[in-house]
Scaffold this active site. Structure first.
Site, PDB file in Angstrom:
ATOM      1  N   ASP A   1      41.458  42.086  43.826  1.00 47.56           N
ATOM      2  CA  ASP A   1      42.172  40.561  43.827  1.00 47.56           C
ATOM      3  C   ASP A   1      40.795  40.301  42.441  1.00 47.56           C
ATOM      4  OD1 ASP A   1      43.664  38.478  44.901  1.00 47.56           O
ATOM      5  OD2 ASP A   1      41.353  37.742  44.747  1.00 47.56           O
TER       6      ASP A   1
ATOM      7  N   ASP B   1      41.963  44.666  50.815  1.00 40.78           N
ATOM      8  CA  ASP B   1      41.889  43.965  49.705  1.00 40.78           C
ATOM      9  C   ASP B   1      40.675  43.432  49.216  1.00 40.78           C
ATOM     10  OD1 ASP B   1      43.394  41.831  47.833  1.00 40.78           O
ATOM     11  OD2 ASP B   1      45.137  41.893  48.935  1.00 40.78           O
TER      12      ASP B   1
END
Ligand code: GLC
Length: 550
Positions: free
Chosen positions: A191, A89
């Site tokens: 993200d 991420d």
């Protein structure tokens, strides 16, 4: 096929009640049995865990609760031996307030790190610089005594926003991204990336709700100029490697999709929220939900697919760590069954794009209903609960809303078996296990050839290694029904090959007439019967995947 792991809830190898990287390595055989190709690992970087790792205090270190850098290297290696790649991420809209940059930034007004973040003077009355509401609720500004100014946080106050206007920030981000890619990871899930550019007027916006604030989205989602930042990022990092990237990109206007995922787009694919957020109120509070119909869902899926197809490649999903469990969202409580779970899986799995499975989805894990707010962990749930009370909801109603929408619904520990703590941990789990683990768990699923697990495995096989793989991968998307039906239906078409996917989400039986003859039923959750004159009868929650090739 991508499988999303939420590390804190996946498997605890050392009995401290929290999942860890070694735990993921130990469970690789399970994932390999399912047949997935890629693991998306939610953040495991060093973090004070205000938002469970989405608040990073050191991008180049692993949080001790998850393990060490050595553990990650081992996971990458072991996964690769099983043909599984790892994507991480990438959280670069904000850092933690405990990141060194922010600690230095808040010290005084004239240190080189001050400009790494957004600092603004109070309004003359001492209040926040403007009326933007953070995504999690409450003002997007936090006052800092030390220098008498406010800093911006689009999410929680422990997540100050990085100032992407500052070239030094962008360079730090690029260097860090390349550092990870050089380590051998296969890419990133990126993200909240559409938030990185703010409207620099930093002005007030018309108030939209009772709290006197207005959604920050208007001034910080997809603002003009964002593509310069993203072009630079992908040019100097992603494009130099053979990797995949998938952007969490809310709020992209239709005409801009190609800039994200087109041949020259910034990312390989992006998540679209239009149909997974079908029950949310636009720019409303999270705890508000709206009614929707199956034909609306069908239309939203069709629109998303057609727009994505025009631009590039998509990422298809029903669940993630921010969404409640899909079975509870899309299927009325009374109709939840193995059959409707399979139907829901089939409904999205053959859409055009890369399918994502969220941990536990393949077992039919469900929402959880904790009895008090104290049992919840998710920062957004707590913020939303407070907002709901301030807006006059009773504690009971606010809790009921959480049962429906809390992000903790999907974050409860993975249910491995029917032993203590669902086999997730020998210690006390950081979040209470869903009490239905005796009924829903991996061990049980693996013993039952008719389970949802094996249904997902079969769907993966059909997409990857069957005579239909080509059409299901490269085929175009075409909606089968346009309006009025309680069926989500579409066809995937490639030259003379045509596969129809029909999912009867309505509670009623339907009769459908297709425009081509059925050659074969490839997959279903029921016994397939063709009626007279090519009419197909579908009982409630039937799923049919039909070969209509000539
Ligand atoms: C993304 C993440 C979510 C997180 C937020 C802030 O939406 O998916 O979990 O809270 O960004 O980083």
């Amino acid at each position: 096929m991508v499988y999303q792991v939420y590390p804190k809830s996946f498997y605890d190898s050392n009995g401290d009640g929290m999942g860890d990287i070694k735990g993921i390595t130990e469970k690789l055989s399970y994932l390999s049995e399912l047949g997935i190709d890629v693991i998306w690992l939610c953040p495991v970087y060093k973090s004070p865990m205000a938002d469970n790792g989405y608040d990073i205090s050191d991008y180049r270190d692993i949080d001790p609760s998850f393990g060490s850098m050595e553990d990650i290297d081992k996971l990458i290696k072991r996964a690769s031996e099983k043909g599984i790649k790892i994507i991480m991420d990438l959280v670069v809209n904000h850092t933690s307030d405990e990141h060194e940059w922010f600690k230095k930034s808040r010290l005084n007004k004239d240190n080189p790190y001050r400009d790494y973040y957004y600092w603004k003077k109070p309004k003359p009355d001492g209040g926040p610089p403007n009326n933007w509401r953070s995504v999690f609720g409450g003002s997007a500004w936090e006052y800092d005594d030390k220098t008498g100014e406010y800093y911006l946080h689009i999410f929680a106050k422990k997540q100050p926003d990085l100032n992407w206007e500052n070239p030094a920030v962008r360079k730090e981000v690029r260097d860090m991204v390349n550092w990870w890619l050089n380590k051998g990871i296969a890419g990133f899930r990126v993200d909240a990336i559409t938030y990185i550019k703010k409207n620099e007027s930093f002005g007030d916006i018309p108030v939209s709700e009772w709290d006197g604030l207005a959604s920050v989205s208007e001034m910080s989602l997809n603002q003009p100029g964002i593509h310069e930042f993203l072009d630079e990022l992908s040019r100097e990092t992603f494009s130099k490697f053979d990797i995949m990237t998938v952007a969490e990109a809310p709020g992209v206007p239709e005409e801009d999709i190609k800039k994200y995922i087109g041949p020259k787009g910034h990312f390989s694919m992006m998540f679209d929220f239009s149909y997974t957020d079908i029950d949310s109120v636009k720019d409303g509070m999270w705890y508000e939900t709206r009614e929707w119909s199956v034909s609306e869902l069908n239309e939203k899926i069709a629109r998303s697919q057609l727009l994505t197809e025009k631009a590039g490649w998509g990422a298809v999903y029903l669940e993630n760590h921010d969404q409640p469990r899909s079975i509870n969202k899309y299927i009325p409580e009374k109709d939840i069954s193995l059959k409707s779970e399979k139907m829901l899986g089939g409904m999205y799995f053959f859409l055009r794009g890369t399918p994502f499975i969220y941990q536990g989805q393949e077992l039919g894990m469900t929402n959880v209903e904790y009895d008090s707010i104290e049992e919840y962990d998710d920062i957004a749930s707590k913020d939303q609960y407070d907002c709901a009370l301030k807006n006059g909801l009773t504690a009971m109603d606010a809790l009921k809303a959480l049962h429906r929408i809390s992000r903790d619904n999907s974050r409860t520990p993975m249910q491995w078996n029917d032993k203590e703590n669902a086999g997730f941990s020998t210690g006390k789990p950081w979040l209470r296990v869903n009490p239905n683990y005796k009924k829903i768990n991996a061990e049980k699923a693996l013993k039952d050839k008719d389970s949802l697990f094996y249904f997902y495995k079969e769907m993966i096989r059909i997409r990857k290694e069957s005579p239909y793989s080509e059409v299901l991968t490269y085929g175009s998307y075409s909606p089968v029904f346009k309006k009025g039906e309680d069926v989500v239906g579409y066809a995937r078409i490639l030259n003379d090959r045509k596969i129809a996917i029909l999912a009867n989400l309505g509670g009623k039986a339907v009769q459908l007439k297709l425009d081509s003859a059925v050659k074969k039923c490839i997959l279903s959750n029921t016994e397939y019967k063709e009626g007279r004159d090519g009419v197909i009868c579908m009982e409630p929650y039937d799923l049919l995947v039909l070969d209509l090739s000539k």
